[in-house]
Scaffold this active site. Structure first.
Site, PDB file in Angstrom:
ATOM      1  N   TYR A 130      60.590   6.866  74.937  1.00 34.15           N
ATOM      2  CA  TYR A 130      60.281   8.134  75.600  1.00 34.15           C
ATOM      3  C   TYR A 130      58.816   8.521  75.455  1.00 34.15           C
ATOM      4  CZ  TYR A 130      65.231   8.764  76.358  1.00 34.15           C
ATOM      5  OH  TYR A 130      66.525   8.603  76.773  1.00 34.15           O
ATOM      6  N   LYS A 177      69.022  -0.124  65.799  1.00 32.61           N
ATOM      7  CA  LYS A 177      69.226  -1.499  66.284  1.00 32.61           C
ATOM      8  C   LYS A 177      68.254  -2.395  65.518  1.00 32.61           C
ATOM      9  CE  LYS A 177      71.409  -4.202  69.115  1.00 32.61           C
ATOM     10  NZ  LYS A 177      72.834  -4.475  68.939  1.00 32.61           N
ATOM     11  N   ASP A 212      75.311   0.080  68.014  1.00 35.49           N
ATOM     12  CA  ASP A 212      76.468  -0.270  68.857  1.00 35.49           C
ATOM     13  C   ASP A 212      77.771  -0.042  68.101  1.00 35.49           C
ATOM     14  OD1 ASP A 212      74.823  -2.207  67.738  1.00 35.49           O
ATOM     15  OD2 ASP A 212      75.732  -3.873  68.787  1.00 35.49           O
ATOM     16  N   ASP A 236      69.824   9.798  72.635  1.00 35.36           N
ATOM     17  CA  ASP A 236      70.118  10.350  73.956  1.00 35.36           C
ATOM     18  C   ASP A 236      71.517   9.894  74.394  1.00 35.36           C
ATOM     19  OD1 ASP A 236      69.813  11.634  76.330  1.00 35.36           O
ATOM     20  OD2 ASP A 236      68.207  10.369  77.101  1.00 35.36           O
TER      21      ASP A 236
END
Ligand code: NAP
Length: 507
Positions: A130, A177, A212, A236
């Site tokens: 972002y 991640k 995940d 988000d």
């Protein structure tokens, strides 16, 4: 000074924004909180006037004065056009922590009803993809830089722990991640691990899960989570997922917190198809305004409004269409936005039968450690922050430049590009490898990934581990540029003995 109203910048926004903002304002006023609203513009109308920031000077000046914003959603063109005015607002005022609670609400049927979901996603709000630093490297290859800083990570991670402490929550989960993005997401995880022990004495447990798996666990057993802190894009996505678990976007509030500035808004967008129809569910923005009142130290009024919302939902006499649809109710005769608002106002002063409002104290200590007075007219409280990272710490880190990655616009086969680049490497440097989209293709590995017109050539010092001077990098660039079209370069650093770059797949 007692009796002085709070000053708040009110941005009605686009689409359904003015309707939900009006609902929240009416309820706050009915609850007797004195607020001097400064109405301000941002979003579509501002873009149409040719102001490419979407946030005009008058609005920025108002926020400088009030330091608190209640806003409706702002429209953003998708895939083209100007930057999001929402993101601009969050960045202009460095609201680094985006707090999105998801709590089971009475009378709102979901697959998880009765499990007691009561979690908060704390999303880093400034950095990551972002940051919006995008380039077309070739006519066919786009790149978005994922920027994660130690300080940016520390700010939001501390915020998450302080929120847990303030709200009496027992667990903070870091979601990244880092298994794939070892330097960017990995930095966020390492900062989390450095900070977490400071809060162990408060009884706050800390753990890390791959993002995940967080999505998987949220779908399977969401009530296990308490506070989840994560990077911007992860946050988000999983915060919208969390909203879905407790009834959808109509019930999802949020606050964007910085040092002394806070912006409160619903998670949902401008829902243009419902604009001006007086049918949208205003609960998300009302819950956001409750977060605002707590931020302003108006905890009694916040609790009263939350109780009134809970009573209204619990009784289910008045439902907006989205809720009636979920509850199998009469959608044809569902309540209007203003009708629902009237009912909440009528329920002020009543206590819900099945749940309690989630009272939370505002943070008590300012950025410099100074006490911040709470209550009417007082400056908004800011989170308790003590930075441990900054220019001094960074400049003390021992570093060496040991090579350079050159990115080249080229469709040439590695078998010919490789020898050509080896010949251009010069005396001080050697070509270590070529990769395409992160996979090594030279020296040959036996795999031949599809070409996309972009190669990365990694050059390192011929003497293993030796320092590479800028002059050598610039001379190399000059030689390579005579044969290839280069698009950008990245130096290869070693910081305190740790490589500041990753290997290619297959290297
Ligand atoms: P959206 O406006 O959130 O609407 C998507 C759908 O969510 C709606 O069609 C509706 O579903 C449901 N919904 C949204 N708000 C609701 C509410 N208060 N009550 C009940 N249901 C609600 O998302 P979008 O259509 O993707 O985005 C529209 C514009 O908003 C875009 O320009 C986008 O950039 C902008 N946006 C702004 C913000 C912000 O300002 N913070 C956030 C997100 C998006 P049903 O169709 O099923 O009824």
């Amino acid at each position: 000074m007692p009796g002085q109203p709070h000053r708040v910048t009110l941005i009605p926004g686009d689409g359904v924004g003015p309707e939900v903002v009006r609902a929240a304002r009416r309820i706050i006023e009915a609850a007797g909180v004195a607020i001097a609203w400064e109405e301000a513009e941002a979003g579509a109308a501002v873009f149409r006037r040719g102001d490419t920031s979407g946030v005009p000077r008058e609005t920025r000046e108002s926020i400088e004065r009030t330091r608190t914003v209640l806003k409706g959603p702002l429209e953003t063109p998708v895939g083209f056009g100007e930057k999001s005015a929402n993101v601009t607002l969050r960045k202009l005022f460095e609201t680094y922590a985006n707090v999105r609670p998801a709590r089971e609400l009475p009378g709102v049927p979901t697959r998880y009803a009765g499990e007691g979901i009561d979690l908060v996603i704390v999303r880093e709000n400034i950095e990551d993809l972002y940051a919006g630093i995008e380039h077309m490297q070739t006519p066919d290859v786009a790149q978005c830089l994922k920027v994660i800083s130690r300080k940016g990570s520390e700010k939001v991670i501390r915020y998450a722990f302080e929120l847990a402490r303030r709200e009496g929550r027992g667990r903070v989960t870091c979601a990244t991640k880092a298994n794939i993005m070892k330097l960017t997401e990995g930095l966020f995880k390492r900062v989390f691990e450095a900070i977490a022990p400071e809060y162990a004495a408060d009884g706050i447990a800390a753990d890390h899960l791959i993002i995940d798996n967080v999505a998987h666990q949220l779908a399977k057993n969401p009530a296990q989570f308490d506070v989840v802190v994560t990077t911007n894009l992860n946050g988000d996505i999983i915060s919208d997922l969390a909203s879905g678990l407790v009834g959808g976007l109509g019930f999802a509030p949020s606050g964007n917190y910085g040092d002394g500035v806070a912006i409160f808004e619903a998670v949902h967008g401008s829902a243009p198809k419902y604009a001006g129809k007086d049918v949208i569910n205003p609960t998300a923005l009302i819950l956001s305004s409750i977060m605002m009142l707590r931020h302003l130290g108006e905890t009694t009024a916040a609790d009263r409004i939350e109780d009134a919302i809970l009573v209204t939902l619990e009784e289910g006499k008045v439902m907006t269409a989205d809720l009636a649809r979920q509850a199998g109710g009469d959608v044809e005769h569902a309540a209007s936005t203003s009708g629902f608002t009237d009912e909440v106002i009528a329920n002020l002063g009543r206590q819900p039968g099945t749940v309690r409002s989630r009272s939370a104290r505002p943070a008590e200590v300012g950025a410099a450690g100074a006490p911040v007075p709470a209550g009417a007219g007082a400056p908004p409280p800011v989170p308790h922050v003590r930075w441990t990272y900054g220019p001094d710490a960074a400049s003390a880190v021992e570093r060496r430049t040991i090579g350079v990655d050159l990115f080249l616009e080229s469709w040439e086969a590695p078998e010919t590009a490789g020898p050509a680049l080896e010949a251009l490497a010069g005396e001080a440097l050697r070509l270590e490898m070529i990769s395409t989209r992160g996979t090594m293709v030279y020296p040959p590995t036996g795999i031949s990934p599809d070409a996309v017109g972009l190669l990365r050539a990694r050059f390192v010092a011929r003497a293993a581990g030796a320092e590479v001077a800028d002059a050598e990098v610039l001379a190399l660039l000059g030689r390579v540029a005579e044969r290839f079209r280069w698009t950008h370069l990245e130096k290869l650093h070693v910081f305190a003995g740790e490589p500041g770059f990753t290997k290619a797949q297959g290297q």
